[in-house]
Design a protein around this motif. Structure first.
Motif, PDB file in Angstrom:
ATOM      1  N   ILE A 109       2.078  -9.349   2.479  1.00 32.75           N
ATOM      2  CA  ILE A 109       2.766  -9.486   1.186  1.00 32.75           C
ATOM      3  C   ILE A 109       1.774  -9.289   0.034  1.00 32.75           C
ATOM      4  O   ILE A 109       2.075  -8.600  -0.942  1.00 32.75           O
ATOM      5  N   SER A 110       0.571  -9.860   0.182  1.00 37.00           N
ATOM      6  CA  SER A 110      -0.402  -9.755  -0.925  1.00 37.00           C
ATOM      7  C   SER A 110      -0.821  -8.297  -1.138  1.00 37.00           C
ATOM      8  O   SER A 110      -1.225  -7.921  -2.233  1.00 37.00           O
ATOM      9  N   GLU A 111      -0.709  -7.477  -0.095  1.00 31.53           N
ATOM     10  CA  GLU A 111      -1.036  -6.045  -0.239  1.00 31.53           C
ATOM     11  C   GLU A 111       0.193  -5.206  -0.608  1.00 31.53           C
ATOM     12  O   GLU A 111       0.130  -3.977  -0.624  1.00 31.53           O
ATOM     13  N   ASN A 112       1.322  -5.877  -0.860  1.00 32.22           N
ATOM     14  CA  ASN A 112       2.571  -5.200  -1.272  1.00 32.22           C
ATOM     15  C   ASN A 112       3.084  -4.188  -0.244  1.00 32.22           C
ATOM     16  O   ASN A 112       3.687  -3.177  -0.599  1.00 32.22           O
ATOM     17  N   LEU A 113       2.836  -4.474   1.046  1.00 32.42           N
ATOM     18  CA  LEU A 113       3.215  -3.491   2.078  1.00 32.42           C
ATOM     19  C   LEU A 113       4.700  -3.527   2.418  1.00 32.42           C
ATOM     20  O   LEU A 113       5.190  -2.702   3.176  1.00 32.42           O
ATOM     21  N   GLN A 114       5.411  -4.514   1.852  1.00 33.55           N
ATOM     22  CA  GLN A 114       6.862  -4.580   2.096  1.00 33.55           C
ATOM     23  C   GLN A 114       7.627  -3.568   1.262  1.00 33.55           C
ATOM     24  O   GLN A 114       8.815  -3.363   1.462  1.00 33.55           O
ATOM     25  N   TYR A 115       6.936  -2.931   0.314  1.00 30.40           N
ATOM     26  CA  TYR A 115       7.618  -2.012  -0.602  1.00 30.40           C
ATOM     27  C   TYR A 115       7.584  -0.563  -0.122  1.00 30.40           C
ATOM     28  O   TYR A 115       6.692  -0.155   0.620  1.00 30.40           O
ATOM     29  N   LEU A 116       8.544   0.190  -0.641  1.00 29.53           N
ATOM     30  CA  LEU A 116       8.642   1.624  -0.334  1.00 29.53           C
ATOM     31  C   LEU A 116       7.482   2.396  -0.971  1.00 29.53           C
ATOM     32  O   LEU A 116       7.182   2.188  -2.143  1.00 29.53           O
ATOM     33  N   LYS A 117       6.832   3.248  -0.185  1.00 29.80           N
ATOM     34  CA  LYS A 117       5.759   4.120  -0.714  1.00 29.80           C
ATOM     35  C   LYS A 117       6.171   5.568  -0.450  1.00 29.80           C
ATOM     36  O   LYS A 117       6.767   5.865   0.592  1.00 29.80           O
ATOM     37  N   MET A 118       5.814   6.433  -1.370  1.00 30.96           N
ATOM     38  CA  MET A 118       6.212   7.847  -1.186  1.00 30.96           C
ATOM     39  C   MET A 118       5.116   8.795  -1.646  1.00 30.96           C
ATOM     40  O   MET A 118       4.526   8.601  -2.706  1.00 30.96           O
ATOM     41  N   LYS A 119       4.879   9.849  -0.845  1.00 35.01           N
ATOM     42  CA  LYS A 119       4.036  10.964  -1.294  1.00 35.01           C
ATOM     43  C   LYS A 119       4.982  11.965  -1.951  1.00 35.01           C
ATOM     44  O   LYS A 119       5.504  12.877  -1.297  1.00 35.01           O
ATOM     45  N   GLY A 120       5.264  11.713  -3.231  1.00 38.62           N
ATOM     46  CA  GLY A 120       6.343  12.425  -3.918  1.00 38.62           C
ATOM     47  C   GLY A 120       6.173  13.925  -3.961  1.00 38.62           C
ATOM     48  O   GLY A 120       7.093  14.677  -3.613  1.00 38.62           O
ATOM     49  N   ASN A 121       4.987  14.351  -4.377  1.00 38.76           N
ATOM     50  CA  ASN A 121       4.778  15.784  -4.580  1.00 38.76           C
ATOM     51  C   ASN A 121       4.876  16.567  -3.262  1.00 38.76           C
ATOM     52  O   ASN A 121       5.526  17.612  -3.194  1.00 38.76           O
ATOM     53  N   GLU A 122       4.248  16.027  -2.207  1.00 37.93           N
ATOM     54  CA  GLU A 122       4.295  16.685  -0.887  1.00 37.93           C
ATOM     55  C   GLU A 122       5.742  16.724  -0.369  1.00 37.93           C
ATOM     56  O   GLU A 122       6.203  17.726   0.198  1.00 37.93           O
ATOM     57  N   THR A 123       6.471  15.600  -0.580  1.00 37.98           N
ATOM     58  CA  THR A 123       7.869  15.527  -0.124  1.00 37.98           C
ATOM     59  C   THR A 123       8.707  16.555  -0.870  1.00 37.98           C
ATOM     60  O   THR A 123       9.553  17.239  -0.263  1.00 37.98           O
ATOM     61  N   PHE A 124       8.459  16.685  -2.159  1.00 37.93           N
ATOM     62  CA  PHE A 124       9.213  17.617  -3.003  1.00 37.93           C
ATOM     63  C   PHE A 124       9.147  19.039  -2.437  1.00 37.93           C
ATOM     64  O   PHE A 124      10.169  19.704  -2.244  1.00 37.93           O
TER      65      PHE A 124
END
Ligand code: ACO
Length: 331
Positions: A208-223
């Protein structure tokens, strides 16, 4: 016997989150968000509303419009990456209980933004094999529960909502779910990921302290991958069915980013009036995005029974898919 798309419904939470609101939360501007994504607004569920609450309201409307009684639904498939509960029970089981449906086959699927098209594929197989008669499929998300509102690269993109459809049977191919293609490539699993909370990195105070419960995205590569993959996928399903973009009444893509939709639409030569766009008002609602868009066009009075819809989607996994579907709602 063919599967048939008998009805549509949706539910949009009343609370809104505009680009101006986000300017007060993270280092962003209305201009950047509009220019890069086409998003102006999103709807956010209330704190005491969970994914099953959104799903239930969308499902109730879809069942009413199908003309069926709830006890005629013999399977419920809920596509979501934000289930009410982490492991169990499934959101589909919770929705079944809220609807008063007993003894139906009920389960969730996880295919991120492609979830609704994946669920439609399973419903088609259930019905055409004779295993089930009427399948309720739902795409529902409370993405605000996994979005990090300190991360400007993701928090401006996502919203909450739900859409649902009843898939029944028909003898008439011109009223059918004509064809579906679904696919995936797990080599890109880290392009869209919620790293914490699963068996790989179980819940812990450190996680939790590393915020790993949240969604992460490599936006540009995904695009970049999204534009090419979606274009090829649509070309391939049209060719396989001896159709062209001219035969399609409405192109209804996953609503992640206006620039992705525009690029794919241009490559496929879809005129603007055939492209269904809701990204400006709802943002990206993952599995809910396509059924919410179908419902908008139905309620606007544009989408009519007999119209051929081309659905097209891309999301975490990575997963993608497309579907050629005759809209067949009589009520
Ligand atoms: N406000 C202001 N600046 C920002 C913001 C923001 N909200 N977010 C990023 N930036 C900055 C970046 O830091 C970067 O700055 P730098 O050049 O100084 O490093 C710059 O803007 C450009 O960032 P990019 O990530 O290259 O921007 P891009 O044009 O790619 O747009 C976006 C980002 C909107 C995320 C786009 O890449 C996208 O839509 N990707 C695809 C999303 C998608 O389709 N996902 C699949 C479905 S989602 C699912 O399955 C759940």
């Amino acid at each position: 016997m063919f599967a048939s798309f008998k009805s549509i419904g949706s539910y949009i939470p009343s609370k809104t989150l505009t680009n101006k609101d986000l300017e007060a939360i993270v280092d962003t501007t209305d201009e950047w968000i509009l220019q890069r994504t086409g998003i102006a607004n999103r709807h956010i569920a209330h704190e005491d509303e969970s994914t099953s609450d959104l799903a239930y309201k969308a499902a109730k409307q879809a069942i009413q419009r199908s003309g069926l009684e709830v006890d005629e639904i013999d399977a419920i498939i809920c596509a979501t990456i934000t289930p009410d509960y982490f492991c169990m029970p499934s959101t589909a089981c919770v929705v079944a209980d809220k609807l008063g449906i007993k003894y139906a086959t009920s389960f969730d699927i996880s295919a991120a933004c492609s979830g609704f098209v994946y669920a439609l594929n399973i419903a088609k197989a259930f019905i055409e094999s004779g295993l089930k008669k009427n399948v309720l499929i739902i795409g529902a998300e409370k993405l605000s529960s996994i979005v990090d509102y300190n991360d400007r690269t993701t928090c401006v993109l996502f919203g909450d909502g739900a859409g649902a459809a009843v898939i029944g049977a028909t003898e008439d191919k011109s009223k059918s779910v004509l064809d579906i293609h679904t696919s995936s490539d797990g080599a890109y699993q880290d392009f869209l990921i919620t790293p914490g909370g699963g068996s790989k990195t179980p819940c812990s105070t450190q996680m939790i302290s590393e915020n790993l419960q949240y969604l992460k995205m490599k936006g540009n590569e995904t695009f970049k991958l999204a534009v090419n993959t979606l274009t090829k996928d649509v070309q391939s399903i049209l060719k396989k069915n001896n159709l062209t973009s001219e035969n399609v009444d409405y192109f209804i893509p996953h609503q992640a980013n206006y620039r992705i939709i525009d690029a794919v639409g241009r490559k496929l030569k879809f005129p603007k009036e055939k492209i269904v766009l809701t990204v400006a008002k709802y943002g990206n609602t993952s599995a809910a995005s396509i059924p919410m868009a179908i419902n908008d066009w139905y309620e606007k009075g544009d989408l009519k029974s007999g119209d051929l819809m081309l659905l097209d989607t891309f999301g975490g996994g990575l997963t993608w898919g497309s579907a050629l579907v005759y809209f067949n709602q009589d009520n």
